[in-house]
Design a protein around this motif. Structure first.
Motif, PDB file in Angstrom:
ATOM      1  N   ASP A  25       0.838  -1.143  -0.039  1.00 17.52           N
ATOM      2  CA  ASP A  25       0.049   0.077   0.185  1.00 17.52           C
ATOM      3  C   ASP A  25       0.775   1.131   0.236  1.00 17.52           C
ATOM      4  N   VAL A  26       0.737   2.096  -0.990  1.00 16.07           N
ATOM      5  CA  VAL A  26       1.718   3.228  -1.196  1.00 16.07           C
ATOM      6  C   VAL A  26       0.889   4.505  -1.299  1.00 16.07           C
ATOM      7  N   SER A  27      -0.146   4.265  -0.489  1.00 23.06           N
ATOM      8  CA  SER A  27      -1.268   5.488  -0.528  1.00 23.06           C
ATOM      9  C   SER A  27      -0.795   6.889   0.330  1.00 23.06           C
ATOM     10  N   GLN A  28       0.332   6.580   1.133  1.00 23.68           N
ATOM     11  CA  GLN A  28       0.597   7.608   1.979  1.00 23.68           C
ATOM     12  C   GLN A  28       0.790   8.971   1.177  1.00 23.68           C
ATOM     13  N   GLY A  29      -0.078  10.174   1.774  1.00 27.98           N
ATOM     14  CA  GLY A  29      -0.045  11.246   1.174  1.00 27.98           C
ATOM     15  C   GLY A  29      -0.754  11.596  -0.133  1.00 27.98           C
ATOM     16  N   MET A  30      -1.292  10.312  -0.826  1.00 27.51           N
ATOM     17  CA  MET A  30      -1.786  10.414  -1.948  1.00 27.51           C
ATOM     18  C   MET A  30      -3.470  10.691  -1.671  1.00 27.51           C
ATOM     19  N   CYS A  31      -4.275  10.917  -2.757  1.00 19.62           N
ATOM     20  CA  CYS A  31      -5.652  11.257  -2.518  1.00 19.62           C
ATOM     21  C   CYS A  31      -6.652  10.244  -2.520  1.00 19.62           C
ATOM     22  N   GLY A  32      -5.965   9.111  -2.853  1.00 20.01           N
ATOM     23  CA  GLY A  32      -6.718   7.615  -2.803  1.00 20.01           C
ATOM     24  C   GLY A  32      -5.858   6.751  -2.517  1.00 20.01           C
ATOM     25  N   THR A  33      -6.651   5.540  -2.596  1.00 20.75           N
ATOM     26  CA  THR A  33      -5.844   4.355  -2.418  1.00 20.75           C
ATOM     27  C   THR A  33      -4.924   3.887  -3.495  1.00 20.75           C
ATOM     28  N   SER A  34      -3.545   3.463  -3.307  1.00 22.96           N
ATOM     29  CA  SER A  34      -2.500   3.335  -4.233  1.00 22.96           C
ATOM     30  C   SER A  34      -1.713   1.889  -3.887  1.00 22.96           C
ATOM     31  N   PHE A  35      -1.580   1.084  -4.800  1.00 20.34           N
ATOM     32  CA  PHE A  35      -0.978  -0.025  -4.359  1.00 20.34           C
ATOM     33  C   PHE A  35       0.231  -0.262  -5.529  1.00 20.34           C
ATOM     34  N   ARG A  36       1.364  -1.090  -5.001  1.00 17.04           N
ATOM     35  CA  ARG A  36       2.458  -1.513  -5.889  1.00 17.04           C
ATOM     36  C   ARG A  36       2.415  -2.850  -5.747  1.00 17.04           C
ATOM     37  N   VAL A  37       2.132  -3.503  -6.897  1.00 14.89           N
ATOM     38  CA  VAL A  37       1.981  -5.134  -6.710  1.00 14.89           C
ATOM     39  C   VAL A  37       3.009  -5.627  -7.921  1.00 14.89           C
TER      40      VAL A  37
END
Length: 86
Positions: A25-37
């Motif tokens: 989960d790379v969502s930190q500071g983002m405007c939504g949920t973000s993932f690196r897979v």
């Protein structure tokens, strides 16, 4: 629906039987949920990269509707092995 890294990991494990799987989960500071897979699966054998990505996306179809950013890297077990040797 809020999607978690554990949920993504569980769904991909169930469908792709990965030899290796990383879901971050790379969502930190983002405007939504973000993932690196990163997914390494024998299900990718003989499939071009676009088909591999479409396969993953098909298993996460509902989740991708709420995910803001999705960085995906797919490999066969052989490609993963060769990458680790280098």
């Amino acid at each position: 629906m809020t999607v978690s890294a554990d949920h993504v990991k569980q769904k991909l494990t169930e469908h792709l039987e990965p030899a290796h799987l990383e879901v971050e989960d790379v969502s930190q500071g983002m405007c939504g949920t973000s993932f690196r897979v990163i997914v390494v699966s024998p299900h990718f054998e003989g499939k071009p990269l676009l088909q591999q990505h479409r396969l993953v996306n098909s298993y996460l179809e509902e989740e991708l509707k709420t995910i803001h950013a999705f960085q995906l890297k797919t490999m066969t077990p052989e490609q993963w092995k060769n990458q680790k040797i280098q």
